[in-house]
Design a protein around this motif. Structure first.
Motif, PDB file in Angstrom:
ATOM      1  N   LYS A 156       0.188  -1.805  -3.797  1.00 21.93           N
ATOM      2  CA  LYS A 156      -1.382  -1.517  -4.699  1.00 21.93           C
ATOM      3  C   LYS A 156      -2.265  -2.339  -3.383  1.00 21.93           C
ATOM      4  N   VAL A 157      -3.455  -1.064  -3.377  1.00 23.86           N
ATOM      5  CA  VAL A 157      -4.194  -2.229  -2.525  1.00 23.86           C
ATOM      6  C   VAL A 157      -5.709  -2.863  -3.243  1.00 23.86           C
ATOM      7  N   THR A 181      -9.464  -6.967   2.480  1.00 25.18           N
ATOM      8  CA  THR A 181      -8.577  -6.091   1.233  1.00 25.18           C
ATOM      9  C   THR A 181      -7.556  -6.989   1.646  1.00 25.18           C
ATOM     10  N   VAL A 182      -6.975  -6.765   0.267  1.00 24.50           N
ATOM     11  CA  VAL A 182      -5.715  -7.402  -0.163  1.00 24.50           C
ATOM     12  C   VAL A 182      -4.956  -6.273  -0.722  1.00 24.50           C
ATOM     13  N   ARG A 183      -3.229  -6.458  -0.142  1.00 25.07           N
ATOM     14  CA  ARG A 183      -2.052  -5.207  -0.236  1.00 25.07           C
ATOM     15  C   ARG A 183      -1.624  -6.177  -0.856  1.00 25.07           C
ATOM     16  N   LEU A 184      -1.122  -5.311  -1.513  1.00 25.45           N
ATOM     17  CA  LEU A 184       0.303  -6.328  -2.846  1.00 25.45           C
ATOM     18  C   LEU A 184       1.422  -5.909  -2.304  1.00 25.45           C
ATOM     19  N   GLN A 185       2.227  -6.309  -1.892  1.00 26.62           N
ATOM     20  CA  GLN A 185       3.323  -5.560  -2.284  1.00 26.62           C
ATOM     21  C   GLN A 185       4.459  -6.356  -3.249  1.00 26.62           C
ATOM     22  N   GLU A 191      -7.718  -8.354   5.765  1.00 31.10           N
ATOM     23  CA  GLU A 191      -6.670  -8.459   5.245  1.00 31.10           C
ATOM     24  C   GLU A 191      -6.313  -9.049   5.011  1.00 31.10           C
ATOM     25  N   HIS A 192      -5.113  -8.541   3.306  1.00 26.62           N
ATOM     26  CA  HIS A 192      -4.487  -9.788   3.228  1.00 26.62           C
ATOM     27  C   HIS A 192      -3.515  -8.898   3.451  1.00 26.62           C
ATOM     28  N   LEU A 193      -1.973  -9.586   2.614  1.00 24.13           N
ATOM     29  CA  LEU A 193      -0.497  -9.069   2.622  1.00 24.13           C
ATOM     30  C   LEU A 193       0.081  -9.761   2.285  1.00 24.13           C
ATOM     31  N   TYR A 194       0.602  -9.744   1.016  1.00 20.79           N
ATOM     32  CA  TYR A 194       1.070 -10.641  -0.408  1.00 20.79           C
ATOM     33  C   TYR A 194       2.250  -9.723  -1.132  1.00 20.79           C
TER      34      TYR A 194
END
Ligand code: GDP
Ligand code: MG
Length: 181
Positions: free
Chosen positions: A50-51, A58-62, A8-11
């Protein structure tokens, strides 16, 4: 047992640019799939998540919306901190908002860089392209060259109203963020 956890990535992504160019509308379109023509200047800091599924990961864009403070033309270091990408938005019907783009880029680059010292990936959005007015073409500005000269990884004509190119622009940004990791 085998570890089947997906990576998982949180950006943290910044959305900056002059007041009224459509930053909040772009985020709303991208994340909540809607558009409202009623102007509402948000105050404070707003986030939207936005996931995305990205190559089995999984990329989570904050997405950070600057919400009212853009009238000062710059943001604090604290606000920019730990972001890994940015959209800089202007309004194709307002030349002054395009002139402000280089100022926003300089503000960003002077206050934020990645751990490796590089600038964060930034995509330029020429928003309200549904309005049929284009300050760039009218002024003979060559966008490819402008992006190269000013350190943008790409640019897109977008419309939050008509849902044009917003997913494409976000995919371009994510691609560059992942490549720079
Ligand atoms: P912000 O100050 O940058 O967050 O801008 P807003 O998202 O609040 O938008 C400012 C105004 O422009 C609002 O009235 C929006 O409805 C309008 N707007 C935003 N995006 C578009 C677009 O793509 N096309 C058109 N025609 N209007 C837009
Ligand atoms: Mg706003």
């Amino acid at each position: 047992m085998q570890n089947n956890h997906n990576k998982e990535h949180l950006y943290k992504i910044l959305v900056i640019g002059d007041l009224g160019v459509g930053k909040t509308s772009i985020i709303k379109r991208y994340v909540h799939h809607n558009f409202s023509p009623n102007y509402r200047a948000t105050i404070g800091v707003d986030f939207a998540l936005k996931v995305l599924n990205w190559d089995q990961e999984t990329v989570r864009l904050q997405l950070w919306d600057i919400a009212g403070q853009e009238r000062f033309g710059n943001m604090t270091r604290v606000y920019y901190r730990e972001a890994v990408g940015a959209f800089i938005v202007f309004d194709v019907t307002r030349p002054a908002s395009f002139e402000a783009v280089t100022k926003w880029k300089e503000d960003l680059d002077s206050k934020l860089s990645l751990a490796n010292g590089k600038h964060v990936a930034t995509v330029l959005l020429a928003n309200k392209c549904d309005q049929g007015q284009d300050v760039l073409t009218n002024n003979g500005i060559k966008m490819e060259q402008f992006c190269q000269d000013n350190g943008f990884v790409g640019w897109f004509e977008t419309s939050a109203k008509e849902n044009i190119n917003i997913d494409e622009a976000a995919n371009c940004l994510v691609k560059h963020i992942i490549a720079s990791e």
